[in-house]
Scaffold this active site. Structure first.
Site, PDB file in Angstrom:
ATOM      1  N   TYR A  56      25.252  34.155  20.781  1.00 43.67           N
ATOM      2  CA  TYR A  56      24.257  33.767  21.776  1.00 43.67           C
ATOM      3  C   TYR A  56      23.398  32.656  21.175  1.00 43.67           C
ATOM      4  O   TYR A  56      22.639  32.884  20.223  1.00 43.67           O
ATOM      5  CB  TYR A  56      23.355  34.941  22.144  1.00 43.67           C
ATOM      6  CG  TYR A  56      24.017  36.099  22.854  1.00 43.67           C
ATOM      7  CD1 TYR A  56      25.320  36.023  23.303  1.00 43.67           C
ATOM      8  CD2 TYR A  56      23.316  37.277  23.078  1.00 43.67           C
ATOM      9  CE1 TYR A  56      25.920  37.092  23.960  1.00 43.67           C
ATOM     10  CE2 TYR A  56      23.894  38.349  23.732  1.00 43.67           C
ATOM     11  CZ  TYR A  56      25.196  38.259  24.170  1.00 43.67           C
ATOM     12  OH  TYR A  56      25.774  39.327  24.813  1.00 43.67           O
ATOM     13  N   PRO A 202      23.753  43.947  35.027  1.00 38.35           N
ATOM     14  CA  PRO A 202      23.584  44.920  36.108  1.00 38.35           C
ATOM     15  C   PRO A 202      22.997  44.308  37.374  1.00 38.35           C
ATOM     16  O   PRO A 202      23.008  44.944  38.430  1.00 38.35           O
ATOM     17  CB  PRO A 202      22.635  45.949  35.498  1.00 38.35           C
ATOM     18  CG  PRO A 202      21.824  45.167  34.515  1.00 38.35           C
ATOM     19  CD  PRO A 202      22.787  44.181  33.923  1.00 38.35           C
ATOM     20  N   LEU A 203      22.505  43.076  37.259  1.00 36.71           N
ATOM     21  CA  LEU A 203      21.957  42.384  38.425  1.00 36.71           C
ATOM     22  C   LEU A 203      22.848  41.223  38.847  1.00 36.71           C
ATOM     23  O   LEU A 203      22.388  40.263  39.468  1.00 36.71           O
ATOM     24  CB  LEU A 203      20.534  41.899  38.123  1.00 36.71           C
ATOM     25  CG  LEU A 203      19.534  43.015  37.829  1.00 36.71           C
ATOM     26  CD1 LEU A 203      18.178  42.442  37.452  1.00 36.71           C
ATOM     27  CD2 LEU A 203      19.409  43.955  39.018  1.00 36.71           C
ATOM     28  N   GLY A 204      24.134  41.304  38.494  1.00 37.64           N
ATOM     29  CA  GLY A 204      25.068  40.279  38.935  1.00 37.64           C
ATOM     30  C   GLY A 204      24.691  38.889  38.464  1.00 37.64           C
ATOM     31  O   GLY A 204      24.802  37.931  39.215  1.00 37.64           O
ATOM     32  N   ARG A 205      24.240  38.797  37.205  1.00 38.65           N
ATOM     33  CA  ARG A 205      23.802  37.525  36.613  1.00 38.65           C
ATOM     34  C   ARG A 205      22.760  36.826  37.487  1.00 38.65           C
ATOM     35  O   ARG A 205      22.766  35.617  37.669  1.00 38.65           O
ATOM     36  CB  ARG A 205      24.998  36.615  36.341  1.00 38.65           C
ATOM     37  CG  ARG A 205      26.009  37.228  35.378  1.00 38.65           C
ATOM     38  CD  ARG A 205      27.066  36.235  34.963  1.00 38.65           C
ATOM     39  NE  ARG A 205      28.098  36.865  34.152  1.00 38.65           N
ATOM     40  CZ  ARG A 205      28.045  37.038  32.828  1.00 38.65           C
ATOM     41  NH1 ARG A 205      26.988  36.622  32.171  1.00 38.65           N
ATOM     42  NH2 ARG A 205      29.033  37.611  32.172  1.00 38.65           N
ATOM     43  N   GLY A 206      21.866  37.641  38.030  1.00 42.92           N
ATOM     44  CA  GLY A 206      20.746  37.115  38.798  1.00 42.92           C
ATOM     45  C   GLY A 206      20.945  37.084  40.294  1.00 42.92           C
ATOM     46  O   GLY A 206      19.972  37.019  41.050  1.00 42.92           O
TER      47      GLY A 206
END
Length: 326
Positions: A56, A202-206
């Site tokens: 990263y 978990p938030l679908g990449r935003g």
């Protein structure tokens, strides 16, 4: 802060962890001062699980966590990943024993710690048997440099092969309202092995926050600009899911992100979402999901609103898909 205790001998950890990847790019530019402030507010809010990776920001993410969280090392569970390296063409596997030993020493330096609580093999190197890679990680456990071993984006069969060499404590993969492939084989296998599922994106990449629209233009360097799911006709189809989720959230007096996270929290205490955020405002919104109760009627409405097939389009481009063990 709500907590869970993964496995028979695992430490109590916060019910929501913090994914740190976005703090050093991946989804566009970031403010390092705000990212550090977000880490500290998460700590003050009771978040104990922090997830990073040596690739990263080419190590910059681990350095950020090291600078910011080293004084509080005894209060956190620190997880990082290795097993890939970045090239001009993208990430390539690097799972040989020498690769893993060198990577561990470098991560320890950047993180300013003498041990990593959970060390993940981020991808399986097709040139190296998983038994050999996990055997090397087991040596690092014996040396006290690693507490527990995890795997990321692996099949159920590979999980069992790895577990035969050394107990696998966690597997990390994408899991959300619109990406539920883990429910078929991976999650049941983890439960059979006594391991936990750490749910990234978990938030679908935003997208499941409602922040992306059909006219959104991603910044240069934003991962989503090259992933099919977030572009073109696939994006248009997926925004219909977001619209439905937004309506359901409004009826609950909540945000779509809170509903998406609260739904994941109903999947079991062994499912630990790690929503990513580089801003305190988003962190606060996410943590409020811990107190959002979804009724049986709410869950039925969510099931009706989200296709059983999930989001339309691949979650990675061709190169990223080739790195996933299936």
């Amino acid at each position: 802060m709500h907590t869970t205790t993964p496995g028979p001998a695992g430490p109590a950890i916060s019910r929501l962890g913090l994914g740190c990847m976005s703090m050093t790019g991946t989804y566009g530019s970031t403010d390092p001062h705000e990212a550090a402030a977000t880490l500290l507010e998460a700590l003050d809010s009771g978040v104990t699980l922090y997830d990073t990776g040596d690739f990263y920001g080419d190590g910059a993410n681990e350095e950020l966590l090291g600078r910011t969280l080293a004084p509080y090392r005894d209060r956190i569970v620190l997880a990082t990943k290795t097993g890939v390296r970045r090239t001009a063409e993208g990430l390539v596997p690097a799972g040989s024993p020498d690769d893993l030993r060198r990577a561990c020493e470098a991560s320890l330096r950047r993180l300013r710690t003498d041990h990593i609580d959970v060390y993940y093999l981020a991808r399986i190197d097709p040139a190296v048997p998983v038994e050999e890679s996990v055997g090397t990680l087991a040596e690092l456990v014996a040396q006290g440099k690693v507490g527990r071993i995890g795997l990321s984006e692996v099949s159920a069969a590979t999980l069992r092969r790895a577990h035969s060499i050394h107990p696998i404590s966690a597997a990390q993969t994408e899991y959300s309202l619109w990406e539920r492939h883990v429910e078929n084989d991976i999650l049941p296998t983890l439960r059979d092995l006594g391991a936990v599922l750490v749910a990234y994106s978990p938030l679908g990449r935003g997208l499941l926050t409602g922040a992306v629209h059909a006219t959104t233009r991603y910044e240069r360097g934003d991962f989503r600009a090259t992933a099919p799911r977030y572009n073109g006709d696939d994006l248009k189809a997926n925004l219909a899911i977001v619209d439905a989720l937004t309506r359901l959230a409004a009826a609950k007096g909540a945000t779509p992100a809170q509903v998406a996270l609260a739904w994941l929290l109903t999947r079991g205490s062994d499912v630990i979402p790690i929503p990513g955020s580089s801003r305190r405002l988003h962190l606060r919104d996410n943590l409020a999901a811990l107190d959002l109760h979804l009724t049986a009627a709410d869950l039925s409405a969510i099931d009706a609103a989200v296709p059983t097939t999930g989001a339309q389009g691949a979650r990675y481009g061709d190169h990223g898909i080739r790195l996933i063990d299936e």
